[in-house]
Write an enzyme that holds these catalytic residues in place. Structure first.
Site, PDB file in Angstrom:
ATOM      1  N   ASP A  65       0.845  -1.191   0.000  1.00  0.00           N
ATOM      2  CA  ASP A  65       0.000   0.000   0.000  1.00  0.00           C
ATOM      3  C   ASP A  65       0.883   1.245   0.000  1.00  0.00           C
ATOM      4  OD1 ASP A  65      -2.377   1.754   0.667  1.00  0.00           O
ATOM      5  OD2 ASP A  65      -3.294  -0.193   1.010  1.00  0.00           O
ATOM      6  N   HIS A  99      -3.709   5.766   3.594  1.00  0.00           N
ATOM      7  CA  HIS A  99      -4.499   4.590   3.248  1.00  0.00           C
ATOM      8  C   HIS A  99      -3.932   3.301   3.825  1.00  0.00           C
ATOM      9  CE1 HIS A  99      -5.901   1.324   0.502  1.00  0.00           C
ATOM     10  NE2 HIS A  99      -7.037   1.932   0.764  1.00  0.00           N
ATOM     11  N   SER A 256     -11.676  -1.729  -0.275  1.00  0.00           N
ATOM     12  CA  SER A 256     -10.397  -1.754   0.425  1.00  0.00           C
ATOM     13  C   SER A 256     -10.595  -2.230   1.855  1.00  0.00           C
ATOM     14  CB  SER A 256      -9.766  -0.367   0.457  1.00  0.00           C
ATOM     15  OG  SER A 256      -9.153  -0.062  -0.748  1.00  0.00           O
TER      16      SER A 256
END
Length: 394
Positions: A65, A99, A256
């Site tokens: 990520d 994120h 996600s």
């Protein structure tokens, strides 16, 4: 949660990290609360009871990520050094978007300081930082950080790889995926947040578990992609970070989030059954997943059902079967997509409340792609649009 799409110049590869949906800043009073109060899925998944059996100890999840911030209190003691595959300043434990940290917290957060409680709070996180699109929406066609990260994860101690992102498939990425699966890794990836029926990658690769999202009302979220879904998991209305300043919490929705929950579910099961292979862990997850309300064993939006690790941990259900046969590859050989995974079927005594409604009525998923972030202009995109060139929540 976050879904970052990347368009690679020339090669037109999109990487969507999980970021679909409205991102709504929480009021200070809400931020002061124990965030677990907002984690609605913990109660129906019977997390407290599962934690009496397994907390994911001994399992490492590689989070490919935007990096995972070492400043997260809830991840204290959970983070391994990781590796940075980008040319950005900083290291794997510096998150340039917010994120990756959110995904790691959903998997292994301890809840310290009133933070997120991960579903597998004793699992370890291996952060692998890759290049994802930011404001300009493009990544150079020569960038190989995603493919390289998969290979690093394959050679690492991690048993599970989580990729809450999406891309157009490339031969290099496919080869890396096959290499990792050959090394015994179990790979989960988010399917996408445009509500369309087409494959995004790596979720679209046959060896990868494509994860769609369900809502608190036990419906498949309207934004959740169909067509390449293998399993679904809770994904809507989660608390998450607004941006990389880690100063504000927002409400996020997306596949996600769902991929992270599926990865954490696998960690719980694998920790309790350390002698199982990735194939066996996935097989029992497929067998014990909650099916569609009409009783279908498989649908293009629900996949084989919504993850229920409690059925394995608390009820002892699921037949691990052949340790060497990948259950998704076996499924591909079947003439009917509704056939059960090899090794048995899900329990027949589930209540109606366990069944999942596949056709969402549209009142749960985000109606627009309204993105609100610190120092970022508000971007409004019609639901279903697929050409996001900015960081998006999924």
């Amino acid at each position: 949660m976050l879904s970052v799409r990347i368009l690679r110049k020339v090669s037109h590869v999109t990487i969507c990290a999980a970021l679909t949906g409205a991102i709504i800043g929480l009021a200070p009073a809400a931020q002061a609360q124990d965030l677990s109060d907002r984690q609605w899925y913990l109660e129906p998944m019977q997390a407290e009871a599962m934690w009496e059996v397994s907390k994911g100890e001994g399992i490492t999840v590689a989070v490919i990520d935007t990096g995972v911030s070492a400043s997260s209190k809830t991840l204290a003691g959970r983070l391994l050094p990781g590796e940075d595959l980008t040319d950005r300043p900083g290291s794997a434990t510096d998150d340039y978007a917010g994120h990756g940290t959110g995904m790691a917290e959903l998997i292994a957060g301890t809840g310290a300081g009133g933070g997120i409680k991960g579903l597998a709070p004793k699992a370890k996180i291996l952060p692998l930082r890759v290049t994802l699109a930011e404001d300009d929406g493009f990544v150079d066609a020569e960038d190989q950080s995603l493919e390289n990260a998969v290979r690093v994860a394959a050679d690492s101690e991690a048993q599970i790889i989580n990729m809450s992102l999406g891309s157009v498939g490339t031969e290099e990425l496919e080869a890396a995926i096959e290499f990792a699966v050959g090394k015994g890794k179990l790979i989960f990836a988010s399917t996408g947040n445009s509500g369309k029926d087409y494959s995004e990658y790596p979720a679209g690769f046959p060896e990868v578990v494509g994860v769609g999202a369900v809502t608190e009302k036990n419906k498949v979220a309207e934004y959740s992609h169909g067509g390449n879904v293998d399993l679904t998991a809770p994904g809507s209305d989660f608390p998450g970070w607004c941006d990389n300043s880690f100063s504000r919490r927002c409400t996020t929705s997306g596949t996600s989030n769902a991929s992270a929950i599926a990865s954490a579910s696998a960690a719980l099961i694998w920790a309790e059954h350390p002698d199982w292979t990735a194939n066996q862990v996935l097989r029992v997850m497929m067998q014990t997943a909650s099916k569609a309300i009409d009783g279908s064993d498989y649908t293009t939006r629900l996949g084989y059902g919504t993850v229920r690790p409690r059925k394995v941990l608390l009820d002892g259900e699921g037949d691990p079967g052949d340790p060497d046969q990948h259950p998704l590859l076996k499924q591909e050989e079947s003439p009917s997509p509704s056939a059960q995974p090899e090794g048995g079927s899900s329990d027949g005594d589930e209540s109606a409340s366990d069944r999942v409604k596949v056709a969402d009525e549209g009142d749960d998923g985000p109606p627009t792609g309204l993105l609100i972030g610190s120092g970022v202009a508000v971007v409004l995109v019609a639901a279903g649009a697929i050409g996001f060139l900015v960081l998006r929540r999924r």
